[in-house]
Design a protein around this motif. Structure first.
Motif, mmCIF file in Angstrom:
data_model
loop_
_atom_site.group_PDB
_atom_site.id
_atom_site.type_symbol
_atom_site.label_atom_id
_atom_site.label_comp_id
_atom_site.label_asym_id
_atom_site.label_seq_id
_atom_site.Cartn_x
_atom_site.Cartn_y
_atom_site.Cartn_z
ATOM 1 N N ALA A 91 -120.336 -88.086 33.757
ATOM 2 C CA ALA A 91 -121.447 -88.419 32.853
ATOM 3 C C ALA A 91 -122.785 -88.267 33.562
ATOM 4 O O ALA A 91 -123.753 -87.762 32.970
ATOM 5 C CB ALA A 91 -121.284 -89.841 32.322
ATOM 6 N N ALA A 92 -122.870 -88.702 34.824
ATOM 7 C CA ALA A 92 -124.128 -88.578 35.570
ATOM 8 C C ALA A 92 -124.523 -87.112 35.754
ATOM 9 O O ALA A 92 -125.688 -86.739 35.554
ATOM 10 C CB ALA A 92 -123.994 -89.260 36.927
ATOM 11 N N ILE A 93 -123.552 -86.276 36.121
ATOM 12 C CA ILE A 93 -123.847 -84.855 36.303
ATOM 13 C C ILE A 93 -124.259 -84.223 34.975
ATOM 14 O O ILE A 93 -125.237 -83.448 34.901
ATOM 15 C CB ILE A 93 -122.624 -84.124 36.896
ATOM 16 N N ALA A 94 -123.525 -84.551 33.916
ATOM 17 C CA ALA A 94 -123.827 -83.963 32.609
ATOM 18 C C ALA A 94 -125.214 -84.365 32.127
ATOM 19 O O ALA A 94 -125.963 -83.540 31.586
ATOM 20 C CB ALA A 94 -122.769 -84.396 31.593
ATOM 21 N N VAL A 95 -125.591 -85.614 32.338
ATOM 22 C CA VAL A 95 -126.902 -86.079 31.880
ATOM 23 C C VAL A 95 -128.021 -85.426 32.679
ATOM 24 O O VAL A 95 -129.052 -85.014 32.117
ATOM 25 C CB VAL A 95 -126.976 -87.620 31.979
ATOM 26 N N CYS A 96 -127.849 -85.320 33.990
ATOM 27 C CA CYS A 96 -128.892 -84.686 34.814
ATOM 28 C C CYS A 96 -129.086 -83.223 34.432
ATOM 29 O O CYS A 96 -130.221 -82.763 34.237
ATOM 30 C CB CYS A 96 -128.527 -84.801 36.290
ATOM 31 N N VAL A 97 -127.985 -82.483 34.314
ATOM 32 C CA VAL A 97 -128.077 -81.071 33.946
ATOM 33 C C VAL A 97 -128.631 -80.917 32.528
ATOM 34 O O VAL A 97 -129.506 -80.084 32.266
ATOM 35 C CB VAL A 97 -126.697 -80.393 34.068
ATOM 36 N N VAL B 258 -113.791 -83.635 36.971
ATOM 37 C CA VAL B 258 -115.209 -83.985 36.962
ATOM 38 C C VAL B 258 -116.054 -82.761 36.622
ATOM 39 O O VAL B 258 -116.967 -82.832 35.774
ATOM 40 C CB VAL B 258 -115.633 -84.576 38.321
ATOM 41 N N ALA B 259 -115.762 -81.635 37.262
ATOM 42 C CA ALA B 259 -116.561 -80.429 37.045
ATOM 43 C C ALA B 259 -116.441 -79.934 35.600
ATOM 44 O O ALA B 259 -117.453 -79.601 34.960
ATOM 45 C CB ALA B 259 -116.124 -79.340 38.021
ATOM 46 N N VAL B 260 -115.231 -79.899 35.073
ATOM 47 C CA VAL B 260 -115.032 -79.357 33.724
ATOM 48 C C VAL B 260 -115.594 -80.307 32.665
ATOM 49 O O VAL B 260 -116.263 -79.874 31.716
ATOM 50 C CB VAL B 260 -113.542 -79.072 33.468
ATOM 51 N N ILE B 261 -115.347 -81.612 32.815
ATOM 52 C CA ILE B 261 -115.867 -82.563 31.828
ATOM 53 C C ILE B 261 -117.394 -82.561 31.834
ATOM 54 O O ILE B 261 -118.037 -82.565 30.777
ATOM 55 C CB ILE B 261 -115.320 -83.972 32.104
ATOM 56 N N ALA B 262 -117.985 -82.538 33.024
ATOM 57 C CA ALA B 262 -119.448 -82.478 33.106
ATOM 58 C C ALA B 262 -119.971 -81.164 32.521
ATOM 59 O O ALA B 262 -120.985 -81.154 31.802
ATOM 60 C CB ALA B 262 -119.898 -82.631 34.555
ATOM 61 N N GLY B 263 -119.276 -80.068 32.831
ATOM 62 C CA GLY B 263 -119.717 -78.772 32.323
ATOM 63 C C GLY B 263 -119.638 -78.646 30.816
ATOM 64 O O GLY B 263 -120.402 -77.884 30.209
ATOM 65 N N LEU B 264 -118.723 -79.407 30.205
ATOM 66 C CA LEU B 264 -118.593 -79.362 28.753
ATOM 67 C C LEU B 264 -119.419 -80.435 28.044
ATOM 68 O O LEU B 264 -119.577 -80.377 26.821
ATOM 69 C CB LEU B 264 -117.118 -79.536 28.364
ATOM 70 N N SER B 265 -119.954 -81.406 28.797
ATOM 71 C CA SER B 265 -120.636 -82.548 28.181
ATOM 72 C C SER B 265 -122.158 -82.461 28.219
ATOM 73 O O SER B 265 -122.831 -83.192 27.478
ATOM 74 C CB SER B 265 -120.199 -83.847 28.869
ATOM 75 N N TRP B 266 -122.734 -81.605 29.070
ATOM 76 C CA TRP B 266 -124.189 -81.594 29.217
ATOM 77 C C TRP B 266 -124.941 -81.107 27.977
ATOM 78 O O TRP B 266 -126.098 -81.510 27.768
ATOM 79 C CB TRP B 266 -124.604 -80.740 30.420
ATOM 80 N N PRO B 267 -124.346 -80.251 27.099
ATOM 81 C CA PRO B 267 -125.145 -79.777 25.952
ATOM 82 C C PRO B 267 -125.662 -80.879 25.036
ATOM 83 O O PRO B 267 -126.750 -80.753 24.466
ATOM 84 C CB PRO B 267 -124.165 -78.853 25.224
ATOM 85 N N PRO C 246 -112.827 -79.228 24.375
ATOM 86 C CA PRO C 246 -112.731 -79.557 25.804
ATOM 87 C C PRO C 246 -111.309 -79.676 26.321
ATOM 88 O O PRO C 246 -111.019 -79.268 27.448
ATOM 89 C CB PRO C 246 -113.473 -80.903 25.898
ATOM 90 N N VAL C 247 -110.392 -80.223 25.516
ATOM 91 C CA VAL C 247 -109.022 -80.396 25.994
ATOM 92 C C VAL C 247 -108.396 -79.038 26.306
ATOM 93 O O VAL C 247 -107.731 -78.866 27.335
ATOM 94 C CB VAL C 247 -108.180 -81.152 24.949
ATOM 95 N N LEU C 248 -108.612 -78.068 25.437
ATOM 96 C CA LEU C 248 -108.044 -76.734 25.654
ATOM 97 C C LEU C 248 -108.606 -76.104 26.920
ATOM 98 O O LEU C 248 -107.871 -75.497 27.709
ATOM 99 C CB LEU C 248 -108.325 -75.849 24.438
ATOM 100 N N VAL C 249 -109.910 -76.248 27.141
ATOM 101 C CA VAL C 249 -110.530 -75.671 28.333
ATOM 102 C C VAL C 249 -109.954 -76.296 29.599
ATOM 103 O O VAL C 249 -109.619 -75.597 30.565
ATOM 104 C CB VAL C 249 -112.062 -75.856 28.288
ATOM 105 N N VAL C 250 -109.820 -77.619 29.623
ATOM 106 C CA VAL C 250 -109.301 -78.277 30.821
ATOM 107 C C VAL C 250 -107.867 -77.861 31.083
ATOM 108 O O VAL C 250 -107.469 -77.644 32.231
ATOM 109 C CB VAL C 250 -109.405 -79.809 30.674
ATOM 110 N N ILE C 251 -107.065 -77.746 30.041
ATOM 111 C CA ILE C 251 -105.670 -77.333 30.227
ATOM 112 C C ILE C 251 -105.601 -75.930 30.800
ATOM 113 O O ILE C 251 -104.797 -75.647 31.705
ATOM 114 C CB ILE C 251 -104.917 -77.425 28.889
ATOM 115 N N VAL C 252 -106.448 -75.030 30.312
ATOM 116 C CA VAL C 252 -106.463 -73.652 30.825
ATOM 117 C C VAL C 252 -106.907 -73.628 32.288
ATOM 118 O O VAL C 252 -106.282 -72.982 33.134
ATOM 119 C CB VAL C 252 -107.376 -72.761 29.953
ATOM 120 N N VAL C 253 -107.994 -74.358 32.594
ATOM 121 C CA VAL C 253 -108.488 -74.387 33.972
ATOM 122 C C VAL C 253 -107.468 -75.031 34.897
ATOM 123 O O VAL C 253 -107.236 -74.564 36.029
ATOM 124 C CB VAL C 253 -109.833 -75.137 34.038
ATOM 125 N N ALA C 254 -106.818 -76.101 34.439
ATOM 126 C CA ALA C 254 -105.794 -76.760 35.260
ATOM 127 C C ALA C 254 -104.621 -75.828 35.530
ATOM 128 O O ALA C 254 -104.030 -75.860 36.619
ATOM 129 C CB ALA C 254 -105.308 -78.031 34.573
#
Length: 294
Positions: A101-107, A157-166, A138-146
């Motif tokens: 959440a912190a990374i997503a908010v800053c970005v 952390v990276a994927v959730i932040a990357g999908l949450s900043w918009p 987001p769930v589909l993206v994380v499953i693919v990346v995993a």
């Protein structure tokens, strides 16, 4: 005479920050949420001192033991202490929630300020990227990346932040568009202040309150997402504990029916964390609302 002058003098205006704090302290639901969230965070961080039991220690003689004795919350399918894993899992789940959440908010805040202030091509590009990112599940993206790089905490952390900043970017952009035409911003521009100074001195302070509300909601969303992904095997992998992978025990009907100590504690902790974070966010939103009475 002195009393008369004191009556005639206007009362000093309270700062917006003090008014917001005063409104927040008058909100019992928000205060309760903050207290519960603080207890959860402090309790999980102080786990080694509060309950110094190895969460990964296996006791095959005590598999799925009921709560009591040396194991206040019982043991799991490999004889590991449920309370120790609950506290250790809280550290992982909360770290994923707060850090992402912190990374997503800053970005997001930075991207929104840039888009709203500069406009033109920068606004068009960032807005289109935000629209695309918000349409991605987001769930589909994380499953693919995993599946490509393997499940891990840094990946989550990276994927959730990357999908949450918009979402934060959209909020920040809207605030900047409403503030940039106000007199104090125009005065700073006319006086020769640079873009960086204006964004840091005038725009970011206006963006921070609504983005803070978004951050509390992102924490709850990230905790839920981590729990769901770990439950599905695409998040935190055993033997490392998290609230999500502790719920994998609940896949068995026998566990659901007769061993509630294996799945109720992590489920309750997830629910308390999410509800308390949302209560804090709602309290902050109400406190900073300029339409509220003083």
């Amino acid at each position: 005479m002195t009393d008369t002058v004191a009556v005639l003098l206007p009362k000093p205006e309270r700062s917006p920050g003090r008014l917001a704090l005063r409104r927040y302290l008058r909100n019992p639901v928000a205060l309760t949420g903050a207290a519960v969230l603080a207890v959860i965070v402090v309790g999980t961080l102080a786990a080694p001192l509060l309950y110094p039991v190895d969460p990964d220690a296996i006791d095959l003689a005590g598999v799925r033991s009921a709560p009591g004795g040396a194991h206040p919350l019982g043991t799991d399918s490999t004889g590991r202490d449920v309370l120790a894993r609950l506290l250790a899992g809280g550290q992982v789940s909360l770290m994923v929630g707060f850090l992402s959440a912190a990374i997503a908010v800053c970005v997001g805040a930075l991207a929104g300020v840039v888009a709203g202030w500069f406009g033109g091509v920068a606004d068009a590009v960032i807005s289109r990227v935000v629209d695309i990112m918000l349409s991605v599940p987001p769930v589909l993206v994380v499953i693919v990346v995993a599946g490509i790089i393997g499940p891990s905490v840094p990946m989550l952390v990276a994927v959730i932040a990357g999908l949450s900043w918009p979402s934060s970017a959209r909020i920040a952009r809207g605030v900047v568009l409403s503030v940039k035409e106000q007199e104090f911003v125009q005065a700073a521009r006319v006086s020769g202040s640079g873009n960086g100074f204006i964004m840091l001195r005038h725009l970011l302070p206006a963006v921070l309150p609504p983005v803070t509300v978004a951050a509390t909601l992102l924490v709850s969303e990230a905790v839920l997402l981590e729990s769901a992904l770990s439950f599905l095997g695409a998040g935190v992998r055993p033997p490392q504990a998290s609230w999500g992978n502790m719920l994998t025990e609940a896949q068995s009907l026998a566990v659901l029916a007769g061993m509630p100590w294996l799945w109720l504690p992590p489920g309750i902790m997830i629910a308390l964390t999410v509800l308390s974070a949302m209560a804090v966010g709602d309290g902050i939103r109400d406190a900073i609302d300029p339409r509220r009475n003083r």
